[in-house]
Scaffold this motif. Structure first.
Motif, PDB file in Angstrom:
ATOM      1  N   THR A  25       0.757  -1.472  -0.390  1.00 30.45           N
ATOM      2  CA  THR A  25       0.097  -0.424  -0.049  1.00 30.45           C
ATOM      3  C   THR A  25       0.942   1.659   0.111  1.00 30.45           C
ATOM      4  O   THR A  25       0.856   2.168  -0.944  1.00 30.45           O
ATOM      5  CB  THR A  25      -0.874   0.005   1.367  1.00 30.45           C
ATOM      6  OG1 THR A  25      -1.926  -1.430   0.719  1.00 30.45           O
ATOM      7  CG2 THR A  25      -1.656   1.079   1.177  1.00 30.45           C
ATOM      8  N   ALA A  26       1.826   1.418   1.163  1.00 32.81           N
ATOM      9  CA  ALA A  26       2.609   2.457   0.993  1.00 32.81           C
ATOM     10  C   ALA A  26       3.290   2.648  -0.635  1.00 32.81           C
ATOM     11  O   ALA A  26       3.266   4.007  -0.916  1.00 32.81           O
ATOM     12  CB  ALA A  26       4.066   2.220   2.263  1.00 32.81           C
ATOM     13  N   ARG A  28       2.200   1.685  -3.286  1.00 35.93           N
ATOM     14  CA  ARG A  28       1.705   2.070  -4.511  1.00 35.93           C
ATOM     15  C   ARG A  28       0.649   3.198  -4.253  1.00 35.93           C
ATOM     16  O   ARG A  28       1.485   4.635  -4.885  1.00 35.93           O
ATOM     17  CB  ARG A  28       0.098   1.541  -4.004  1.00 35.93           C
ATOM     18  CG  ARG A  28       0.046   0.121  -5.179  1.00 35.93           C
ATOM     19  CD  ARG A  28      -1.352  -0.245  -5.229  1.00 35.93           C
ATOM     20  NE  ARG A  28      -1.770  -0.853  -3.766  1.00 35.93           N
ATOM     21  CZ  ARG A  28      -2.587  -1.041  -3.227  1.00 35.93           C
ATOM     22  NH1 ARG A  28      -1.066  -3.068  -3.433  1.00 35.93           N
ATOM     23  NH2 ARG A  28      -2.852  -1.239  -2.083  1.00 35.93           N
ATOM     24  N   ALA A  29       1.068   3.925  -2.628  1.00 29.11           N
ATOM     25  CA  ALA A  29       0.941   5.357  -2.449  1.00 29.11           C
ATOM     26  C   ALA A  29       2.294   6.253  -3.081  1.00 29.11           C
ATOM     27  O   ALA A  29       1.894   7.378  -3.670  1.00 29.11           O
ATOM     28  CB  ALA A  29       0.454   6.295  -0.868  1.00 29.11           C
ATOM     29  N   ALA A  30       3.357   5.458  -3.098  1.00 30.18           N
ATOM     30  CA  ALA A  30       4.248   6.632  -3.409  1.00 30.18           C
ATOM     31  C   ALA A  30       4.449   7.105  -4.782  1.00 30.18           C
ATOM     32  O   ALA A  30       4.983   7.522  -5.329  1.00 30.18           O
ATOM     33  CB  ALA A  30       5.505   6.375  -2.897  1.00 30.18           C
ATOM     34  N   THR A  32       1.837   6.746  -6.840  1.00 30.02           N
ATOM     35  CA  THR A  32       0.990   7.844  -7.241  1.00 30.02           C
ATOM     36  C   THR A  32       1.207   9.129  -7.044  1.00 30.02           C
ATOM     37  O   THR A  32       0.541   9.668  -8.569  1.00 30.02           O
ATOM     38  CB  THR A  32      -0.362   6.977  -6.259  1.00 30.02           C
ATOM     39  OG1 THR A  32      -0.406   5.582  -6.443  1.00 30.02           O
ATOM     40  CG2 THR A  32      -1.802   8.644  -6.212  1.00 30.02           C
ATOM     41  N   LYS A  33       2.322   9.289  -6.544  1.00 31.56           N
ATOM     42  CA  LYS A  33       2.337  10.322  -6.043  1.00 31.56           C
ATOM     43  C   LYS A  33       4.008  11.128  -7.316  1.00 31.56           C
ATOM     44  O   LYS A  33       4.303  12.012  -7.255  1.00 31.56           O
ATOM     45  CB  LYS A  33       3.151  10.576  -4.742  1.00 31.56           C
ATOM     46  CG  LYS A  33       1.777  11.243  -3.685  1.00 31.56           C
ATOM     47  CD  LYS A  33       0.658  12.240  -4.462  1.00 31.56           C
ATOM     48  CE  LYS A  33      -0.147  13.155  -3.225  1.00 31.56           C
ATOM     49  NZ  LYS A  33      -0.927  14.222  -4.431  1.00 31.56           N
ATOM     50  N   VAL A  40       5.325   7.945   4.057  1.00 31.42           N
ATOM     51  CA  VAL A  40       4.276   6.938   4.334  1.00 31.42           C
ATOM     52  C   VAL A  40       3.368   6.729   5.393  1.00 31.42           C
ATOM     53  O   VAL A  40       3.746   5.767   6.110  1.00 31.42           O
ATOM     54  CB  VAL A  40       3.776   6.514   2.998  1.00 31.42           C
ATOM     55  CG1 VAL A  40       2.147   5.875   3.050  1.00 31.42           C
ATOM     56  CG2 VAL A  40       4.180   6.014   1.596  1.00 31.42           C
ATOM     57  N   MET A  42       0.452   5.785   7.852  1.00 29.32           N
ATOM     58  CA  MET A  42      -0.331   5.115   7.182  1.00 29.32           C
ATOM     59  C   MET A  42      -1.459   5.006   8.807  1.00 29.32           C
ATOM     60  O   MET A  42      -0.404   4.703  10.012  1.00 29.32           O
ATOM     61  CB  MET A  42       0.346   3.234   7.093  1.00 29.32           C
ATOM     62  CG  MET A  42       0.297   3.861   5.212  1.00 29.32           C
ATOM     63  SD  MET A  42       1.256   2.412   4.487  1.00 29.32           S
ATOM     64  CE  MET A  42       0.660   1.017   4.788  1.00 29.32           C
ATOM     65  N   VAL A  51      -3.959   4.910   4.173  1.00 27.34           N
ATOM     66  CA  VAL A  51      -2.757   6.039   3.537  1.00 27.34           C
ATOM     67  C   VAL A  51      -4.075   7.413   4.515  1.00 27.34           C
ATOM     68  O   VAL A  51      -4.458   7.596   4.032  1.00 27.34           O
ATOM     69  CB  VAL A  51      -2.161   5.900   2.560  1.00 27.34           C
ATOM     70  CG1 VAL A  51      -1.377   7.690   2.625  1.00 27.34           C
ATOM     71  CG2 VAL A  51      -2.002   4.863   1.669  1.00 27.34           C
ATOM     72  N   VAL A  54       1.237  11.656   2.137  1.00 25.72           N
ATOM     73  CA  VAL A  54       2.264  10.766   1.886  1.00 25.72           C
ATOM     74  C   VAL A  54       3.126  12.093   1.686  1.00 25.72           C
ATOM     75  O   VAL A  54       2.557  13.481   1.546  1.00 25.72           O
ATOM     76  CB  VAL A  54       1.962  10.779   0.836  1.00 25.72           C
ATOM     77  CG1 VAL A  54       3.748  10.341  -0.429  1.00 25.72           C
ATOM     78  CG2 VAL A  54       1.003   9.629  -0.170  1.00 25.72           C
TER      79      VAL A  54
END
Length: 94
Positions: A25-26, A28-30, A32-33, A40, A42, A51, A54
């Motif tokens: 998940t972390a 994917r968040a990174a 995405t940005k 991240v 969470m 999340v 970020v």
């Protein structure tokens, strides 16, 4: 994890799975940005990791103290390894 493994293999397996899912998940968040290095924030919910933020410029003192890991050093090593000479443009969005 070793203590968990000795005490309850099912609980240990579940904990390891939750950690892998939180890590994914972390990442994917990174991505995405558009960030190669970030923090991240969470929280764990009943349905998995959520999340909260970020951070392109994270403060790492607390997490380093809590984990006894040199996260700043690891980030510097990562950035040195992946830096391209003369390229300073950010991939970040926003």
């Amino acid at each position: 994890m070793e203590f968990c493994l000795r005490r309850n293999n099912h609980a240990c397996t579940r904990a390891a799975t939750q950690e892998r899912e939180a890590g994914a998940t972390a990442i994917r968040a990174a991505k995405t940005k558009g960030l190669n290095a970030c923090g991240v924030d969470m929280l764990r919910a009943s349905y998995g990791a959520v999340v909260m933020a970020v951070n392109s410029s994270p403060g790492l003192e607390g997490v380093e103290k809590a984990t006894s890991l040199d996260i700043t050093g690891r980030m510097v090593e990562f950035l040195e390894k992946h830096a391209k000479s003369g390229v300073t443009r950010s991939k970040g969005k926003g």
